[in-house]
Scaffold this active site. Structure first.
Site, short mmCIF file in Angstrom:
data_model
loop_
_atom_site.label_atom_id
_atom_site.label_comp_id
_atom_site.label_asym_id
_atom_site.label_seq_id
_atom_site.Cartn_x
_atom_site.Cartn_y
_atom_site.Cartn_z
CB CYS A 152 1.57 5.53 12.15
SG CYS A 152 2.47 6.84 11.39
CB CYS A 170 3.13 7.31 3.35
SG CYS A 170 3.74 6.10 4.51
CD GLU A 191 -2.63 -1.41 2.49
OE1 GLU A 191 -3.75 -1.94 2.45
OE2 GLU A 191 -2.05 -1.17 3.55
CB CYS A 240 3.87 -2.75 13.28
SG CYS A 240 3.92 -2.53 11.51
CB CYS A 266 7.48 -3.51 15.48
SG CYS A 266 9.09 -3.03 14.84
CB CYS A 305 7.95 -5.70 7.95
SG CYS A 305 9.41 -4.96 8.69
FE1 SF4 Z 1 8.42 -3.42 10.08
FE2 SF4 Z 1 6.23 -2.45 11.20
FE3 SF4 Z 1 8.48 -2.57 12.62
FE4 SF4 Z 1 8.23 -0.79 10.59
S1 SF4 Z 1 7.07 -0.83 12.52
S2 SF4 Z 1 9.99 -2.11 11.03
S3 SF4 Z 1 6.96 -1.99 9.14
S4 SF4 Z 1 7.32 -4.33 11.81
#
Ligand code: SF4
Length: 357
Positions: A347, A122, A109, A136, A133, A129
């Protein structure tokens, strides 16, 4: 699989032109059409002969991918969905020579955020990923693959606002410094005179702090930097962000302090606020000690709830107290307005779900 042209330098495009039997100067013409005029097909390159365009399209793919969906927020933010081909599942790194049958389709996206006289895109740099995290949505879905340079640049060309964009942030899906070579080439095209012609000051790269590539990024580009910090205490940060084990934030700061952020280039720190976890006086003071003496800004971000996560966002009053304390201590701190939350574009909410417009 045809080789993609989007992302190539004029020299590389000259070689492509010669290969297609065109004169050498056609390389510059192709660069003009792709990066300045932002055309979406060979057919639009009208100063190249029809036969020449046909030869180009037999050998090459422009590398442009149209959006397969777009959602518009009540605040004007637009979220675009793009299909991309990823080679990870076969243990390959996506590149122009990976055969089609070894590629899997995934989605990424890009979010266009209008704000007074600005239109910021963005962009995503990876599908999914690896960084994991906990707060997220992108991290939750795992890793599907790196985007190619063409996949990254195509996001700029495919949005309705392609000719009106003023800024970009590498803050979409993925950790850009985990796909550094492709991101670096995209930045080169965006900032080159022969490319988009943008000033590096219009570009911000956001990272959780992958130190070896952060060093390269700071040495090799002049773009702004945003660091996802989220907690000044090592153990608590590690609980939320596994990267802390490999690249402690203190080491990230030691590296950043070696560079000059007192002039045109800026560094900022993103701090998502979780109620009762990282939003009290003790955390504000620890954050101050970590950043003391550095020319920087802290952006406080309201947490956007995701399923099965134990924390909620800090209340506005708590965020304001946290902001005011840091400002009193001399760290410029603002609360960032959330954009596009109703379409899951804010975010930490990007997940690349396939939705039709
Ligand atoms: Fe990956 Fe999300 Fe951490 Fe960014 S916040 S590094 S997209 S897991």
């Amino acid at each position: 699989m045809k080789r993609k042209l989007l992302g190539k330098t004029p020299e590389e495009l000259k070689a492509a032109a010669l290969e297609a039997g065109l004169p050498a100067f056609a390389g510059k013409q192709i660069a003009q059409w792709m990066y300045v005029r932002k055309v979406r097909s060979f057919d639009e390159m009208t100063n190249i002969s029809k036969a020449g365009r046909e030869r180009l399209s037999e050998l090459f793919d422009l590398g442009y991918t149209p959006a397969s969906g777009c959602q518009i927020s009540t605040d004007g933010t637009k979220k675009y969905l793009f299909p991309v081909k990823c080679a990870l599942i076969h243990g390959l790194n996506a590149c122009e020579i990976t055969p089609d049958e070894k590629m899997e389709e995934a989605f990424v996206e890009a979010v266009m955020i209008p704000d007074e006289d600005r239109k910021t895109l963005c962009v995503s740099s990876q599908s999914g990923c690896k960084m994991g995290c906990r707060f997220c949505m992108t991290g939750r879905q795992g890793f599907h693959g790196n985007l190619s340079v063409a996949d990254i640049l195509s996001q700029f060309i495919a949005v309705d606002e392609a000719q009106e964009l003023t800024n970009c942030v590498f803050m979409g899906m993925g950790e850009p410094l985990d796909n550094y070579e492709n991101v670096k080439r995209a930045i080169e095209v965006l900032t080159a005179d022969w490319g988009f012609g943008w000033s590096p000051k219009r570009i911000t790269l956001s990272t959780i702090g992958v130190i070896p590539n952060l060093r390269k990024f700071l040495d090799e580009t002049k773009c702004h930097l945003a660091v996802s910090l989220h907690n000044p205490l090592p153990q608590e940060r590690a609980d939320m962000m596994p990267v802390q084990q490999a690249y402690p934030v203190k080491d990230v700061l030691n590296l950043i302090r070696k560079y000059d952020f007192s002039g045109q280039r800026r560094v900022s720190f993103e701090y998502t606020m979780f109620s009762g976890f990282n939003d009290d006086k003790m955390h504000a003071d620890a954050l101050y000690r970590l950043l003391k003496g550095l020319e920087c800004r802290v952006n406080l971000i309201r947490f956007h709830q995701i399923p099965d996560f134990p924390y909620t966002t800090s209340p506005s009053g708590v965020m304001e107290m946290f902001r005011d304390r840091l400002n009193r201590l001399g760290i410029t701190t603002t609360i960032r307005a959330s954009r596009g939350e109703d379409i899951l574009a804010a975010c930490g909410m990007l997940a690349g779900k396939h939705k039709t417009p």
